[in-house]
Design a protein around this motif. Structure first.
Motif, PDB file in Angstrom:
ATOM      1  N   MET A   1      24.893  43.336 -34.795  1.00 14.82           N
ATOM      2  CA  MET A   1      26.010  42.433 -34.603  1.00 14.82           C
ATOM      3  C   MET A   1      27.057  42.666 -35.696  1.00 14.82           C
ATOM      4  O   MET A   1      26.734  42.760 -36.878  1.00 14.82           O
ATOM      5  N   THR A   2      28.297  42.745 -35.284  1.00 13.19           N
ATOM      6  CA  THR A   2      29.386  42.990 -36.224  1.00 13.19           C
ATOM      7  C   THR A   2      29.785  41.695 -36.920  1.00 13.19           C
ATOM      8  O   THR A   2      29.944  40.661 -36.284  1.00 13.19           O
ATOM      9  N   GLN A   3      29.950  41.783 -38.238  1.00 13.48           N
ATOM     10  CA  GLN A   3      30.428  40.645 -39.007  1.00 13.48           C
ATOM     11  C   GLN A   3      31.900  40.870 -39.301  1.00 13.48           C
ATOM     12  O   GLN A   3      32.299  41.963 -39.713  1.00 13.48           O
ATOM     13  N   TRP A   4      32.722  39.852 -39.090  1.00 13.67           N
ATOM     14  CA  TRP A   4      34.166  39.948 -39.299  1.00 13.67           C
ATOM     15  C   TRP A   4      34.575  39.119 -40.508  1.00 13.67           C
ATOM     16  O   TRP A   4      34.061  38.023 -40.721  1.00 13.67           O
ATOM     17  N   THR A   5      35.502  39.653 -41.306  1.00 16.99           N
ATOM     18  CA  THR A   5      35.988  38.982 -42.503  1.00 16.99           C
ATOM     19  C   THR A   5      37.482  38.747 -42.373  1.00 16.99           C
ATOM     20  O   THR A   5      38.243  39.678 -42.086  1.00 16.99           O
ATOM     21  N   GLN A   6      37.918  37.501 -42.581  1.00 12.70           N
ATOM     22  CA  GLN A   6      39.340  37.187 -42.544  1.00 12.70           C
ATOM     23  C   GLN A   6      40.018  37.750 -43.787  1.00 12.70           C
ATOM     24  O   GLN A   6      39.520  37.583 -44.894  1.00 12.70           O
ATOM     25  N   VAL A   7      41.182  38.425 -43.582  1.00  9.56           N
ATOM     26  CA  VAL A   7      41.885  38.994 -44.732  1.00  9.56           C
ATOM     27  C   VAL A   7      43.284  38.429 -44.924  1.00  9.56           C
ATOM     28  O   VAL A   7      43.786  38.417 -46.044  1.00  9.56           O
ATOM     29  N   CYS A   8      43.926  37.978 -43.854  1.00 12.30           N
ATOM     30  CA  CYS A   8      45.252  37.365 -43.988  1.00 12.30           C
ATOM     31  C   CYS A   8      45.658  36.764 -42.652  1.00 12.30           C
ATOM     32  O   CYS A   8      44.992  36.976 -41.631  1.00 12.30           O
ATOM     33  N   ALA A   9      46.759  36.040 -42.662  1.00 16.63           N
ATOM     34  CA  ALA A   9      47.330  35.525 -41.418  1.00 16.63           C
ATOM     35  C   ALA A   9      48.178  36.621 -40.777  1.00 16.63           C
ATOM     36  O   ALA A   9      48.768  37.448 -41.483  1.00 16.63           O
ATOM     37  N   LEU A  10      48.231  36.647 -39.453  1.00 14.57           N
ATOM     38  CA  LEU A  10      49.059  37.630 -38.764  1.00 14.57           C
ATOM     39  C   LEU A  10      50.509  37.515 -39.215  1.00 14.57           C
ATOM     40  O   LEU A  10      51.197  38.524 -39.393  1.00 14.57           O
ATOM     41  N   ALA A 101      42.753  33.641 -33.524  1.00 14.26           N
ATOM     42  CA  ALA A 101      43.374  32.372 -33.898  1.00 14.26           C
ATOM     43  C   ALA A 101      44.460  32.571 -34.972  1.00 14.26           C
ATOM     44  O   ALA A 101      44.569  31.791 -35.912  1.00 14.26           O
ATOM     45  N   GLY A 102      45.230  33.662 -34.859  1.00 12.92           N
ATOM     46  CA  GLY A 102      46.321  33.910 -35.784  1.00 12.92           C
ATOM     47  C   GLY A 102      45.910  34.503 -37.113  1.00 12.92           C
ATOM     48  O   GLY A 102      46.748  34.664 -38.003  1.00 12.92           O
ATOM     49  N   LEU A 103      44.641  34.862 -37.257  1.00 10.41           N
ATOM     50  CA  LEU A 103      44.138  35.447 -38.509  1.00 10.41           C
ATOM     51  C   LEU A 103      43.696  36.887 -38.272  1.00 10.41           C
ATOM     52  O   LEU A 103      43.042  37.191 -37.277  1.00 10.41           O
ATOM     53  N   VAL A 104      44.044  37.763 -39.203  1.00 12.00           N
ATOM     54  CA  VAL A 104      43.624  39.157 -39.133  1.00 12.00           C
ATOM     55  C   VAL A 104      42.225  39.252 -39.738  1.00 12.00           C
ATOM     56  O   VAL A 104      41.976  38.754 -40.835  1.00 12.00           O
ATOM     57  N   GLU A 105      41.334  39.900 -39.009  1.00 11.17           N
ATOM     58  CA  GLU A 105      39.946  40.060 -39.450  1.00 11.17           C
ATOM     59  C   GLU A 105      39.585  41.552 -39.422  1.00 11.17           C
ATOM     60  O   GLU A 105      40.033  42.286 -38.543  1.00 11.17           O
ATOM     61  N   LEU A 106      38.746  41.941 -40.376  1.00 18.11           N
ATOM     62  CA  LEU A 106      38.244  43.313 -40.438  1.00 18.11           C
ATOM     63  C   LEU A 106      36.730  43.295 -40.282  1.00 18.11           C
ATOM     64  O   LEU A 106      36.058  42.389 -40.776  1.00 18.11           O
ATOM     65  N   ALA A 107      36.215  44.315 -39.594  1.00 20.66           N
ATOM     66  CA  ALA A 107      34.773  44.444 -39.437  1.00 20.66           C
ATOM     67  C   ALA A 107      34.149  44.838 -40.766  1.00 20.66           C
ATOM     68  O   ALA A 107      34.700  45.670 -41.491  1.00 20.66           O
TER      69      ALA A 107
END
Length: 108
Positions: A1-10, A101-107
């Motif tokens: 399962m991929t875990q996503w981390t929020q890094v900034c708002a779009l 939801a307007g947030l950029v996430e990286l795997a």
């Protein structure tokens, strides 16, 4: 399962530009194409210019590939794969990115 981390708002990324973010201890260059929610992420370190500058490069396309031109020596890096078009040995890491939801996430 991929875990996503929020890094900034779009909205932190102006259309057709890049920003730098820290992800798992590495500088990552994030790029937003047009006014869309399409975001690409590659390593920020330019292996040819030997500096963390790719987030300040010019975004464009060559053929059907989205690229960023390094601000130092103008090599083009593919935003989807990290491949350097002029020197395939100078590739950078490409990250999986998404917008939720307007947030950029990286795997991770």
């Amino acid at each position: 399962m991929t875990q996503w981390t929020q890094v900034c708002a779009l909205t932190d990324i102006a259309p057709d530009t890049g920003v730098c973010a820290l992800h798992n201890g590495e500088q990552v260059a994030l790029f937003r194409l047009g006014g869309s929610d399409q975001v690409f992420a590659i390593g920020n370190y330019d292996p040819i210019g030997k500096a963390n500058v790719l987030s300040r490069g010019i975004v464009g396309s060559i053929g059907d590939r989205y690229v960023v031109a390094s601000p130092l020596y103008k090599q083009h890096f593919d935003l989807a794969t990290g491949e350097c078009l002029e020197d395939t040995e100078a590739a950078v890491k490409a990250y999986r990115a998404r917008v939720e939801a307007g947030l950029v996430e990286l795997a991770s």
